[in-house]
Motif scaffolding. Structure first.
Motif, PDB file in Angstrom:
ATOM      1  N   UNK A  13      -8.188  48.622  75.371  1.00  0.00           N
ATOM      2  CA  UNK A  13      -7.454  47.368  75.135  1.00  0.00           C
ATOM      3  C   UNK A  13      -8.151  46.524  74.064  1.00  0.00           C
ATOM      4  N   UNK A  14      -9.477  46.417  74.161  1.00  0.00           N
ATOM      5  CA  UNK A  14     -10.234  45.646  73.187  1.00  0.00           C
ATOM      6  C   UNK A  14     -10.055  46.236  71.790  1.00  0.00           C
ATOM      7  N   UNK A  15     -10.150  47.552  71.663  1.00  0.00           N
ATOM      8  CA  UNK A  15      -9.987  48.207  70.363  1.00  0.00           C
ATOM      9  C   UNK A  15      -8.602  47.941  69.793  1.00  0.00           C
ATOM     10  N   UNK A  16      -7.569  48.090  70.625  1.00  0.00           N
ATOM     11  CA  UNK A  16      -6.200  47.875  70.149  1.00  0.00           C
ATOM     12  C   UNK A  16      -5.964  46.414  69.777  1.00  0.00           C
ATOM     13  N   UNK A  17      -6.541  45.487  70.543  1.00  0.00           N
ATOM     14  CA  UNK A  17      -6.395  44.064  70.248  1.00  0.00           C
ATOM     15  C   UNK A  17      -7.069  43.731  68.918  1.00  0.00           C
ATOM     16  N   UNK A  18      -8.256  44.280  68.674  1.00  0.00           N
ATOM     17  CA  UNK A  18      -8.964  44.026  67.423  1.00  0.00           C
ATOM     18  C   UNK A  18      -8.241  44.631  66.230  1.00  0.00           C
ATOM     19  N   UNK A  19      -7.605  45.786  66.421  1.00  0.00           N
ATOM     20  CA  UNK A  19      -6.842  46.406  65.332  1.00  0.00           C
ATOM     21  C   UNK A  19      -5.586  45.597  65.008  1.00  0.00           C
ATOM     22  N   UNK A  20      -4.983  44.979  66.012  1.00  0.00           N
ATOM     23  CA  UNK A  20      -3.722  44.263  65.818  1.00  0.00           C
ATOM     24  C   UNK A  20      -3.919  42.947  65.077  1.00  0.00           C
ATOM     25  N   UNK A  21      -5.082  42.337  65.203  1.00  0.00           N
ATOM     26  CA  UNK A  21      -5.335  41.039  64.583  1.00  0.00           C
ATOM     27  C   UNK A  21      -6.307  41.228  63.433  1.00  0.00           C
ATOM     28  N   UNK A  22      -5.842  40.900  62.232  1.00  0.00           N
ATOM     29  CA  UNK A  22      -6.700  41.063  61.063  1.00  0.00           C
ATOM     30  C   UNK A  22      -7.903  40.122  61.133  1.00  0.00           C
ATOM     31  N   UNK A  23      -7.667  38.879  61.516  1.00  0.00           N
ATOM     32  CA  UNK A  23      -8.743  37.902  61.641  1.00  0.00           C
ATOM     33  C   UNK A  23      -8.589  37.202  62.985  1.00  0.00           C
ATOM     34  N   UNK A  24      -9.624  37.175  63.790  1.00  0.00           N
ATOM     35  CA  UNK A  24      -9.489  36.529  65.094  1.00  0.00           C
ATOM     36  C   UNK A  24      -9.182  35.041  64.929  1.00  0.00           C
ATOM     37  N   UNK A  25      -8.370  34.473  65.798  1.00  0.00           N
ATOM     38  CA  UNK A  25      -8.031  33.054  65.669  1.00  0.00           C
ATOM     39  C   UNK A  25      -9.255  32.176  65.909  1.00  0.00           C
ATOM     40  N   UNK A  26      -9.226  31.022  65.280  1.00  0.00           N
ATOM     41  CA  UNK A  26     -10.332  30.072  65.462  1.00  0.00           C
ATOM     42  C   UNK A  26     -10.287  29.529  66.886  1.00  0.00           C
ATOM     43  N   UNK A  27     -11.427  29.299  67.491  1.00  0.00           N
ATOM     44  CA  UNK A  27     -11.417  28.765  68.849  1.00  0.00           C
ATOM     45  C   UNK A  27     -10.873  27.341  68.854  1.00  0.00           C
ATOM     46  N   UNK A  28     -10.216  26.922  69.919  1.00  0.00           N
ATOM     47  CA  UNK A  28      -9.687  25.561  69.974  1.00  0.00           C
ATOM     48  C   UNK A  28     -10.835  24.558  70.046  1.00  0.00           C
ATOM     49  N   UNK A  29     -10.584  23.322  69.611  1.00  0.00           N
ATOM     50  CA  UNK A  29     -11.649  22.321  69.677  1.00  0.00           C
ATOM     51  C   UNK A  29     -11.960  21.973  71.132  1.00  0.00           C
ATOM     52  N   UNK A  30     -13.162  21.480  71.355  1.00  0.00           N
ATOM     53  CA  UNK A  30     -13.498  21.046  72.706  1.00  0.00           C
ATOM     54  C   UNK A  30     -12.683  19.804  73.040  1.00  0.00           C
ATOM     55  N   UNK A  31     -12.581  19.473  74.294  1.00  0.00           N
ATOM     56  CA  UNK A  31     -11.760  18.341  74.708  1.00  0.00           C
ATOM     57  C   UNK A  31     -12.235  17.056  74.051  1.00  0.00           C
ATOM     58  N   UNK A  32     -13.539  16.844  74.006  1.00  0.00           N
ATOM     59  CA  UNK A  32     -14.067  15.629  73.393  1.00  0.00           C
ATOM     60  C   UNK A  32     -13.737  15.540  71.919  1.00  0.00           C
ATOM     61  N   UNK A  33     -13.906  16.629  71.190  1.00  0.00           N
ATOM     62  CA  UNK A  33     -13.592  16.648  69.760  1.00  0.00           C
ATOM     63  C   UNK A  33     -12.113  16.401  69.534  1.00  0.00           C
ATOM     64  N   UNK A  34     -11.270  17.005  70.346  1.00  0.00           N
ATOM     65  CA  UNK A  34      -9.829  16.868  70.182  1.00  0.00           C
ATOM     66  C   UNK A  34      -9.373  15.439  70.450  1.00  0.00           C
TER      67      UNK A  34
END
Length: 70
Positions: A22-43
């Motif tokens: 699953x990890x291999x297939x997920x990494x192949x499907x996404x060219x660049x991993x999405x940026x992590x969301x901001x922390x609650x305080x930052x947001x």
């Protein structure tokens, strides 16, 4: 003669194989991993939670414009 494989070992091995696939297939499907969301305080500091009306508009709740007294 090798020892018989225990069911717990088979289960663990199968789970790891499935996770790895699953990890291999997920990494192949996404060219660049999405940026992590901001922390609650930052947001909370980057955007307003409330929308303020301009001073000259009707507030829409009582039909009065700002400054009018009943």
């Amino acid at each position: 003669m090798p020892a018989p494989v225990r069911p717990e070992d088979l289960e663990r091995e199968n789970r790891r194989a499935v996770d790895a696939d699953r990890r291999r297939r997920r990494e192949e499907a996404v060219a660049e991993p999405p940026a992590p969301p901001p922390t609650l305080g930052e947001d909370l500091h980057t955007r307003s939670l409330f929308t303020l009306l301009p001073d000259d508009e009707d507030d829409g709740r009582t039909g009065q414009t700002e400054g009018e007294v009943l």
